[in-house]
Design an enzyme around this catalytic site. Structure first.
Site, PDB file in Angstrom:
ATOM      1  N   GLY A  71     -33.604  -7.367 -17.022  1.00 19.57           N
ATOM      2  CA  GLY A  71     -33.804  -8.759 -16.604  1.00 19.57           C
ATOM      3  C   GLY A  71     -35.250  -9.208 -16.782  1.00 19.57           C
ATOM      4  N   THR A  72     -36.188  -8.330 -16.474  1.00 19.18           N
ATOM      5  CA  THR A  72     -37.607  -8.691 -16.568  1.00 19.18           C
ATOM      6  C   THR A  72     -37.977  -9.053 -18.000  1.00 19.18           C
ATOM      7  OG1 THR A  72     -38.120  -7.251 -14.710  1.00 19.18           O
ATOM      8  CG2 THR A  72     -39.953  -7.816 -16.176  1.00 19.18           C
ATOM      9  N   ASN A 152     -32.099 -14.071  -5.616  1.00 17.69           N
ATOM     10  CA  ASN A 152     -31.878 -12.662  -5.297  1.00 17.69           C
ATOM     11  C   ASN A 152     -32.131 -12.333  -3.829  1.00 17.69           C
ATOM     12  OD1 ASN A 152     -34.460 -13.360  -6.617  1.00 17.69           O
ATOM     13  ND2 ASN A 152     -35.110 -11.363  -5.881  1.00 17.69           N
ATOM     14  N   GLN A 180     -28.634 -12.500 -11.017  1.00 17.13           N
ATOM     15  CA  GLN A 180     -27.793 -12.325  -9.822  1.00 17.13           C
ATOM     16  C   GLN A 180     -26.521 -13.161  -9.893  1.00 17.13           C
ATOM     17  OE1 GLN A 180     -28.328 -10.064  -7.508  1.00 17.13           O
ATOM     18  NE2 GLN A 180     -30.485  -9.529  -7.796  1.00 17.13           N
ATOM     19  N   SER A 200     -29.002  -8.679 -16.542  1.00 16.17           N
ATOM     20  CA  SER A 200     -29.408  -7.283 -16.392  1.00 16.17           C
ATOM     21  C   SER A 200     -28.184  -6.440 -16.060  1.00 16.17           C
ATOM     22  CB  SER A 200     -30.441  -7.199 -15.265  1.00 16.17           C
ATOM     23  OG  SER A 200     -30.798  -5.863 -15.047  1.00 16.17           O
ATOM     24  N   HIS A 202     -27.933  -3.380 -14.636  1.00 20.46           N
ATOM     25  CA  HIS A 202     -27.854  -2.534 -13.432  1.00 20.46           C
ATOM     26  C   HIS A 202     -27.489  -3.291 -12.168  1.00 20.46           C
ATOM     27  CE1 HIS A 202     -31.875  -3.113 -11.339  1.00 20.46           C
ATOM     28  NE2 HIS A 202     -32.164  -3.666 -12.503  1.00 20.46           N
ATOM     29  N   THR A 238     -35.539   0.049 -31.809  1.00 19.90           N
ATOM     30  CA  THR A 238     -34.210   0.662 -31.930  1.00 19.90           C
ATOM     31  C   THR A 238     -33.373   0.339 -30.703  1.00 19.90           C
ATOM     32  OG1 THR A 238     -35.129   2.419 -33.276  1.00 19.90           O
ATOM     33  CG2 THR A 238     -33.014   2.881 -32.222  1.00 19.90           C
ATOM     34  N   CYS A 328     -45.044  -4.571  -1.952  1.00 19.38           N
ATOM     35  CA  CYS A 328     -46.374  -4.561  -2.585  1.00 19.38           C
ATOM     36  C   CYS A 328     -46.538  -3.256  -3.346  1.00 19.38           C
ATOM     37  CB  CYS A 328     -47.472  -4.583  -1.537  1.00 19.38           C
ATOM     38  SG  CYS A 328     -47.496  -6.071  -0.602  1.00 19.38           S
TER      39      CYS A 328
HETATM   40  C1  LIG Z   1     -33.178 -12.638 -10.036  1.00 16.27           C
HETATM   41  C2  LIG Z   1     -33.724 -11.435 -10.747  1.00 16.27           C
HETATM   42  N1  LIG Z   1     -34.365 -11.595 -11.899  1.00 16.27           N
HETATM   43  C3  LIG Z   1     -34.870 -10.558 -12.587  1.00 16.27           C
HETATM   44  C4  LIG Z   1     -34.758  -9.277 -12.113  1.00 16.27           C
HETATM   45  C5  LIG Z   1     -35.347  -8.144 -12.905  1.00 16.27           C
HETATM   46  O1  LIG Z   1     -34.323  -7.382 -13.531  1.00 16.27           O
HETATM   47  P1  LIG Z   1     -34.611  -5.897 -14.031  1.00 16.27           P
HETATM   48  O2  LIG Z   1     -34.695  -5.046 -12.815  1.00 16.27           O
HETATM   49  O3  LIG Z   1     -33.412  -5.568 -14.880  1.00 16.27           O
HETATM   50  O4  LIG Z   1     -35.853  -5.934 -14.821  1.00 16.27           O
HETATM   51  C6  LIG Z   1     -34.100  -9.054 -10.893  1.00 16.27           C
HETATM   52  C7  LIG Z   1     -34.030  -7.697 -10.319  1.00 16.27           C
HETATM   53  O5  LIG Z   1     -34.330  -7.480  -9.159  1.00 16.27           O
HETATM   54  C8  LIG Z   1     -33.564 -10.161 -10.190  1.00 16.27           C
HETATM   55  O6  LIG Z   1     -32.944 -10.021  -9.024  1.00 16.27           O
END
Ligand SMILES: Cc1ncc(COP(=O)(O)O)c(C=O)c1O
Length: 383
Positions: A71-72, A152, A180, A200, A202, A238, A328
């Site tokens: 997701g990031t 989230n 989410q 994402s 996971h 890859t 943190c």
């Molecule tokens: C709303 C939201 N965006 C992005 C992310 C980031 O996803 P990832 O952990 O796959 O990088 C999360 C994960 O906590 C999330 O809840």
């Protein structure tokens, strides 16, 4: 001790069927999808099939899905990619909200350092941002709007359709962090006025370290990872073949059981809140977030007068896993930027997030509620 995991918004256990699909690939002959020999061709076909399966479930074209590391990365790719592409057209203004995930917040702070103007919208007390606010913030120079789908921390659903309609009317691309929302809301991407959406694996009982970015056909995007021509030149590197196939399997599972799960989760939520209110009283546990819509899987509760950190530590000792605001780097909790933006003030200090998912039964929930009430009463007697 019977440990109960109530932190599915942080990550979810891997579904056995996903593990099976991934194991078969890991134990197989391998192969790089870019190689021309039969091993490579097989790997490429696997990725292609996974993309087709996912595109069908999400209601988009296969070519519109770009696989990422999570997701990031999807958030970063969507935001930087679209903002830089728009800047080439002279646009330099971003509209976003104060309640985004850090992957969005920090990416947009970086754009600000690079000279973009940013408008950050505050939510109301329920955690929602109105489409009218977003529309009013857009101007001639707006390059991108980025508003998350489901928060989230609170589970509040944002009015993405109305926000997207307002953005489309002005020809401005909309990115939504739908991490989410996946598996919780029915998503038909071609029917949504959204240009970029982050996902994402996971969060839906798939593997960690795999994600996807939906890039609607025609959306200008400057690639962020440079190298090989993978993902139609949009993301070099890859492919994570087993991870991508696991993601597709996880999506199939979550989509096939989505409505039944929603009903079960509603019942879990109802019982959980009923028991806690019985034990602590309505003023002893306050639900944060809500209207106009909320996903039932996420319950954000403030325990007035108590610290979230003590609650979490004591709950962990009792075998109940939940989470608080943003962690943190020191591992300590800071007050949640989401709850503060909602105007919760002191209540943010005592907020704990419980999130339900695979494996949680009504008995687990009742047991967890009992433990939570015991811990809250014990801590209250100490203050
Ligand atoms: C709303 C939201 N965006 C992005 C992310 C980031 O996803 P990832 O952990 O796959 O990088 C999360 C994960 O906590 C999330 O809840």
């Amino acid at each position: 001790m019977n440990r109960i995991y109530l932190d599915h918004a942080a990550t979810t256990p891997l579904a056995p069927e996903v593990l099976e699909e991934m194991t078969a690939i890991w134990l197989g002959p391998g192969g790089n999808p870019s190689s021309v020999h039969s091993f490579g061709r097989t790997a490429k076909q696997r990725v292609g099939r996974a993309r087709d399966r996912m595109a069908q479930l999400l209601g988009c074209a296969s070519a519109e899905l770009v696989y990422t590391s999570g997701g990031t990365e999807s958030d970063n790719m969507g935001i930087f990619g679209a903002a830089w592409a728009q800047r080439r057209k002279g646009k330099d203004h971003i509209v976003t909200t104060a309640i985004e995930h850090h992957a969005v917040l920090h990416a947009i702070e970086r754009l600000e350092e690079q000279g973009f103007r940013v408008t950050r919208l505050e939510p109301d007390r329920s955690g929602a941002v109105a489409a009218e606010q977003v529309a009013a913030a857009m101007d001639e120079q707006t390059a991108l709007v980025s508003v998350m789908y489901v928060n989230n921390e609170t589970g509040t659903v944002q009015p993405i359709e109305a926000i997207g309609a307002a953005a489309r009317a002005r020809g401005i691309p909309l990115h939504t962090d739908a991490v989410q929302a996946l598996g919780r809301l029915p998503l038909r991407l071609h029917e949504l006025p959204v240009d970029l959406a982050s996902f994402s694996a996971h969060k839906i009982n798939g593997p960690q370290g795999v994600g996807a970015l939906y890039v609607a056909k025609g959306t200008a995007l400057v690639p962020q990872l440079l190298g090989g021509p993978q993902e139609r030149n949009r993301r070099a590197g890859t492919e994570n073949v087993a991870g991508i196939c696991g993601f597709a399997r996880a999506l199939e599972l979550v989509e096939s059981g989505r409505e039944t799960k929603r009903q079960t989760v509603r019942e879990l939520r109802h019982r959980f809140l009923e028991l806690l209110t019985e034990e602590l009283g309505a003023a002893g546990c306050i639900v944060n977030g809500g209207s106009p819509e909320l996903v039932p899987d996420i319950v954000n509760l403030s325990f007035p007068g108590l610290s979230a950190e003590s609650m979490l530590m004591n709950l962990d000792i009792e075998g109940v896993a939940a989470s608080g605001g943003s962690a943190c780097s020191s591992g300590a909790l800071s007050r949640s930027h989401v709850l503060l933006a909602m105007g919760l003030g002191e209540l943010a200090t005592s907020a704990v997030r419980f999130s339900f998912g695979m494996g949680n039964t009504i008995e687990d929930i009742a047991h967890a509620a009992q433990k939570i009430a015991t811990v809250a009463k014990r801590l209250r007697n100490m203050v």
